[in-house]
Every structure is written in structure tokens, then in C-alpha cells.
Design a protein around this motif. Structure first.
Motif, PDB file in Angstrom:
ATOM      1  N   MET A  83      32.859  54.627  39.074  1.00  0.00           N
ATOM      2  CA  MET A  83      34.129  54.332  38.421  1.00  0.00           C
ATOM      3  C   MET A  83      35.131  53.837  39.456  1.00  0.00           C
ATOM      4  SD  MET A  83      36.264  56.876  36.026  1.00  0.00           S
ATOM      5  CE  MET A  83      37.920  56.502  35.591  1.00  0.00           C
ATOM      6  N   THR A  84      35.800  52.744  39.152  1.00  0.00           N
ATOM      7  CA  THR A  84      36.760  52.183  40.100  1.00  0.00           C
ATOM      8  C   THR A  84      38.152  52.746  39.844  1.00  0.00           C
ATOM      9  OG1 THR A  84      37.229  50.292  38.677  1.00  0.00           O
ATOM     10  CG2 THR A  84      35.485  50.015  40.305  1.00  0.00           C
ATOM     11  N   SER A  85      38.934  52.864  40.894  1.00  0.00           N
ATOM     12  CA  SER A  85      40.307  53.339  40.770  1.00  0.00           C
ATOM     13  C   SER A  85      41.220  52.170  40.415  1.00  0.00           C
ATOM     14  CB  SER A  85      40.765  53.964  42.087  1.00  0.00           C
ATOM     15  OG  SER A  85      40.906  52.960  43.071  1.00  0.00           O
ATOM     16  N   ARG A  86      42.435  52.493  40.023  1.00  0.00           N
ATOM     17  CA  ARG A  86      43.411  51.444  39.725  1.00  0.00           C
ATOM     18  C   ARG A  86      43.673  50.565  40.949  1.00  0.00           C
ATOM     19  NH1 ARG A  86      48.495  54.043  37.061  1.00  0.00           N
ATOM     20  NH2 ARG A  86      47.260  55.866  36.648  1.00  0.00           N
ATOM     21  N   SER A  87      43.674  51.173  42.115  1.00  0.00           N
ATOM     22  CA  SER A  87      43.903  50.414  43.347  1.00  0.00           C
ATOM     23  C   SER A  87      42.785  49.405  43.584  1.00  0.00           C
ATOM     24  CB  SER A  87      43.998  51.363  44.547  1.00  0.00           C
ATOM     25  OG  SER A  87      45.051  52.270  44.377  1.00  0.00           O
ATOM     26  N   GLN A  88      41.529  49.831  43.353  1.00  0.00           N
ATOM     27  CA  GLN A  88      40.404  48.907  43.507  1.00  0.00           C
ATOM     28  C   GLN A  88      40.504  47.765  42.499  1.00  0.00           C
ATOM     29  OE1 GLN A  88      37.367  52.002  43.154  1.00  0.00           O
ATOM     30  NE2 GLN A  88      36.511  51.322  45.111  1.00  0.00           N
ATOM     31  N   GLU A  89      40.822  48.109  41.261  1.00  0.00           N
ATOM     32  CA  GLU A  89      40.968  47.083  40.225  1.00  0.00           C
ATOM     33  C   GLU A  89      42.078  46.099  40.587  1.00  0.00           C
ATOM     34  OE1 GLU A  89      41.606  49.326  36.673  1.00  0.00           O
ATOM     35  OE2 GLU A  89      39.521  49.991  36.554  1.00  0.00           O
ATOM     36  N   LEU A  90      43.179  46.630  41.115  1.00  0.00           N
ATOM     37  CA  LEU A  90      44.304  45.777  41.505  1.00  0.00           C
ATOM     38  C   LEU A  90      43.929  44.865  42.669  1.00  0.00           C
ATOM     39  CD1 LEU A  90      47.194  45.325  40.606  1.00  0.00           C
ATOM     40  CD2 LEU A  90      47.914  47.071  42.223  1.00  0.00           C
ATOM     41  N   ALA A  91      43.192  45.400  43.643  1.00  0.00           N
ATOM     42  CA  ALA A  91      42.752  44.590  44.782  1.00  0.00           C
ATOM     43  C   ALA A  91      41.813  43.476  44.332  1.00  0.00           C
ATOM     44  CB  ALA A  91      42.085  45.465  45.834  1.00  0.00           C
ATOM     45  N   ILE A  92      40.879  43.799  43.440  1.00  0.00           N
ATOM     46  CA  ILE A  92      39.930  42.797  42.946  1.00  0.00           C
ATOM     47  C   ILE A  92      40.649  41.751  42.092  1.00  0.00           C
ATOM     48  CG2 ILE A  92      37.945  42.461  41.408  1.00  0.00           C
ATOM     49  CD1 ILE A  92      37.004  45.303  42.410  1.00  0.00           C
ATOM     50  N   THR A  93      41.495  42.223  41.182  1.00  0.00           N
ATOM     51  CA  THR A  93      42.248  41.304  40.314  1.00  0.00           C
ATOM     52  C   THR A  93      43.169  40.409  41.134  1.00  0.00           C
ATOM     53  OG1 THR A  93      42.190  42.952  38.554  1.00  0.00           O
ATOM     54  CG2 THR A  93      43.790  41.182  38.318  1.00  0.00           C
ATOM     55  N   GLY A  94      43.831  40.992  42.130  1.00  0.00           N
ATOM     56  CA  GLY A  94      44.719  40.212  42.995  1.00  0.00           C
ATOM     57  C   GLY A  94      43.970  39.147  43.773  1.00  0.00           C
ATOM     58  N   THR A  95      42.776  39.493  44.261  1.00  0.00           N
ATOM     59  CA  THR A  95      41.964  38.522  44.998  1.00  0.00           C
ATOM     60  C   THR A  95      41.547  37.365  44.096  1.00  0.00           C
ATOM     61  OG1 THR A  95      41.140  40.270  46.459  1.00  0.00           O
ATOM     62  CG2 THR A  95      39.873  38.213  46.380  1.00  0.00           C
ATOM     63  N   ILE A  96      41.043  37.707  42.915  1.00  0.00           N
ATOM     64  CA  ILE A  96      40.649  36.657  41.956  1.00  0.00           C
ATOM     65  C   ILE A  96      41.865  35.827  41.560  1.00  0.00           C
ATOM     66  CG2 ILE A  96      39.768  36.247  39.612  1.00  0.00           C
ATOM     67  CD1 ILE A  96      38.018  38.815  40.055  1.00  0.00           C
ATOM     68  N   GLY A  97      42.991  36.508  41.328  1.00  0.00           N
ATOM     69  CA  GLY A  97      44.222  35.803  40.975  1.00  0.00           C
ATOM     70  C   GLY A  97      44.658  34.840  42.060  1.00  0.00           C
ATOM     71  N   PHE A  98      44.563  35.273  43.326  1.00  0.00           N
ATOM     72  CA  PHE A  98      44.959  34.386  44.426  1.00  0.00           C
ATOM     73  C   PHE A  98      44.043  33.173  44.505  1.00  0.00           C
ATOM     74  CE2 PHE A  98      44.785  32.708  48.698  1.00  0.00           C
ATOM     75  CZ  PHE A  98      46.130  32.456  48.928  1.00  0.00           C
ATOM     76  N   VAL A  99      42.740  33.393  44.367  1.00  0.00           N
ATOM     77  CA  VAL A  99      41.790  32.278  44.442  1.00  0.00           C
ATOM     78  C   VAL A  99      42.083  31.263  43.337  1.00  0.00           C
ATOM     79  CG1 VAL A  99      39.358  31.638  44.173  1.00  0.00           C
ATOM     80  CG2 VAL A  99      39.980  33.590  45.606  1.00  0.00           C
ATOM     81  N   LEU A 100      42.249  31.744  42.108  1.00  0.00           N
ATOM     82  CA  LEU A 100      42.533  30.843  40.987  1.00  0.00           C
ATOM     83  C   LEU A 100      43.875  30.141  41.157  1.00  0.00           C
ATOM     84  CD1 LEU A 100      41.247  33.025  37.996  1.00  0.00           C
ATOM     85  CD2 LEU A 100      40.108  31.059  39.073  1.00  0.00           C
ATOM     86  N   PHE A 101      44.883  30.917  41.590  1.00  0.00           N
ATOM     87  CA  PHE A 101      46.214  30.335  41.763  1.00  0.00           C
ATOM     88  C   PHE A 101      46.216  29.294  42.878  1.00  0.00           C
ATOM     89  CE2 PHE A 101      50.689  30.415  43.206  1.00  0.00           C
ATOM     90  CZ  PHE A 101      51.284  30.002  42.020  1.00  0.00           C
ATOM     91  N   SER A 102      45.480  29.541  43.954  1.00  0.00           N
ATOM     92  CA  SER A 102      45.431  28.573  45.052  1.00  0.00           C
ATOM     93  C   SER A 102      44.791  27.262  44.606  1.00  0.00           C
ATOM     94  CB  SER A 102      44.712  29.154  46.271  1.00  0.00           C
ATOM     95  OG  SER A 102      43.363  29.415  45.978  1.00  0.00           O
ATOM     96  N   VAL A 103      43.815  27.326  43.705  1.00  0.00           N
ATOM     97  CA  VAL A 103      43.213  26.107  43.159  1.00  0.00           C
ATOM     98  C   VAL A 103      44.265  25.323  42.375  1.00  0.00           C
ATOM     99  CG1 VAL A 103      41.523  25.220  41.481  1.00  0.00           C
ATOM    100  CG2 VAL A 103      40.861  27.017  43.101  1.00  0.00           C
TER     101      VAL A 103
END
Length: 194
Positions: free
Chosen positions: A1-21
Motif C-alpha cells: 500500500m502506498t502512502s499519500r506522500s508516495q502517491e504525491l511524488a509519483i503524480t508530481g513526477t508524471i505531472g511534470f513530465v506531461l507539463f514539460s511536453v
């Protein structure tokens, strides 16, 4: 089970990659122009001082003052986490600037605006320092006014860069995403220690 912090780190990383494109493809240009035009009436000497609260010297200096405070309070983990997160955020931001090579709207050495534009170091650094301090205050249910002031500092420093025309709004969003990932990652480490 992932914590909220892990989910936020993963979501933020994906968000940055998509936003940078989106940034590289130029799809944010209309939004950047709109935000810059909307904030232009606020331009003035006050924001030259506000933006300094996000300069490398101030951020690193305050993070070491925070380190001394946490050491005095007996919290060694937070004492070392604060400057490490701030310095890591600033370094990652500088590397990403070189990777993306986005030009600034204007160059101004007096405003620490001589490198590439995306992501904003002032936005990422201010969220790393003031945002992390706000999180610590919120977690301990301390001073709600102090929490609000720290959040306001993140917003003021970040938007000062757009108001002073040395960054685009998209640079600010990119900077926030970088800091979000690093702060969330540090929270994952904190939770694993406890």
C-alpha cells in the motif's frame, strides 16, 4: 500500500513530465501571455524586494538557520532534511533548465535572471523552503497565521517572477512541480523512518 506522500511524488513526477511536453510544444503560450498581461499592472519596485526572498542566497541561508533551530529543538532529521531538500531542489531545477533550454521573456542579472527559464528556480526553491516549513507547522497544529504567511510567501515570490517579466507562468508551475516531487519524496523517507 502506498502512502499519500508516495502517491504525491509519483503524480508530481508524471505531472511534470506531461507539463514539460506541453511547454516544449508551445501549447502554454496563450496562457503565459494572458497571465503576464493580467499581472502587468502590479509591476513596481516592491516586487524587486519580494523576489529576493526566493534568491539562492536567501533560501540557503534561511534553510541553515532553520537547521540550527531544529537542532536546538532536538529534531535532527528535520534539521538536516530542510537544507538538503532546498539544495536538492535548486540543483535539480538548474539541471532541468539546461535540459529544456527555454529562453526567458527578458534577461536581468539584477533579478538573478541569467539562466534559462523553465522551470523557475525561485518558484521551486520558495516552495521547497517556505512550503516545507508550512507543512511542518500544519502537522504540529501550530500557528495558523504563520502557516498562511508561509503559503503567501511562496505565492508572492513565485508570481513576482512573472510580474517582473523574467519568467513565464508555465515556469512557475514547472518549478512548483519540481519542488512538490522532492518535498513529497522527503516525506516518504520521513514516514519510513518512523
Amino acid at each position: 500500500m502506498t502512502s499519500r506522500s508516495q502517491e504525491l511524488a509519483i503524480t508530481g513526477t508524471i505531472g511534470f513530465v506531461l507539463f514539460s511536453v506541453v511547454v516544449v510544444l508551445g501549447w502554454v503560450v496563450p496562457v503565459d501571455r494572458f497571465v503576464t498581461a493580467s499581472l502587468e499592472p502590479l509591476a513596481g519596485p516592491l516586487f524587486v524586494y519580494v523576489t529576493e526572498l526566493g534568491s539562492v542566497k536567501v533560501l540557503i541561508g534561511l534553510s541553515f538557520i532553520g537547521m540550527l533551530y531544529f537542532l536546538w529543538r532536538g529534531n535532527r532529521f528535520e534539521a538536516f532534511r530542510l537544507p538538503i531538500v532546498v539544495i536538492a531542489t535548486l540543483l535539480v531545477t538548474q539541471v532541468l533548465k539546461l535540459v529544456f533550454g527555454v529562453d526567458r521573456p527578458s534577461i536581468d542579472a539584477a533579478l538573478d535572471a541569467t539562466t534559462y527559464s523553465f522551470p523557475s528556480g525561485h518558484a521551486s526553491g520558495s516552495l521547497a523552503l517556505y512550503g516545507m516549513l508550512a507543512i511542518l507547522m500544519y502537522r504540529r497544529n501550530e500557528n495558523l497565521i504563520g502557516f498562511g504567511l508561509l503559503v503567501a510567501m511562496v505565492l508572492a515570490v513565485s508570481f513576482s517572477r512573472v510580474i517582473l517579466n523574467v519568467h513565464y507562468f508555465s515556469d512557475v508551475i514547472g518549478g512548483w512541480l519540481v519542488a512538490l516531487v522532492i518535498v513529497a519524496g522527503s516525506e516518504v523517507i520521513r514516514r519510513k523512518r518512523n
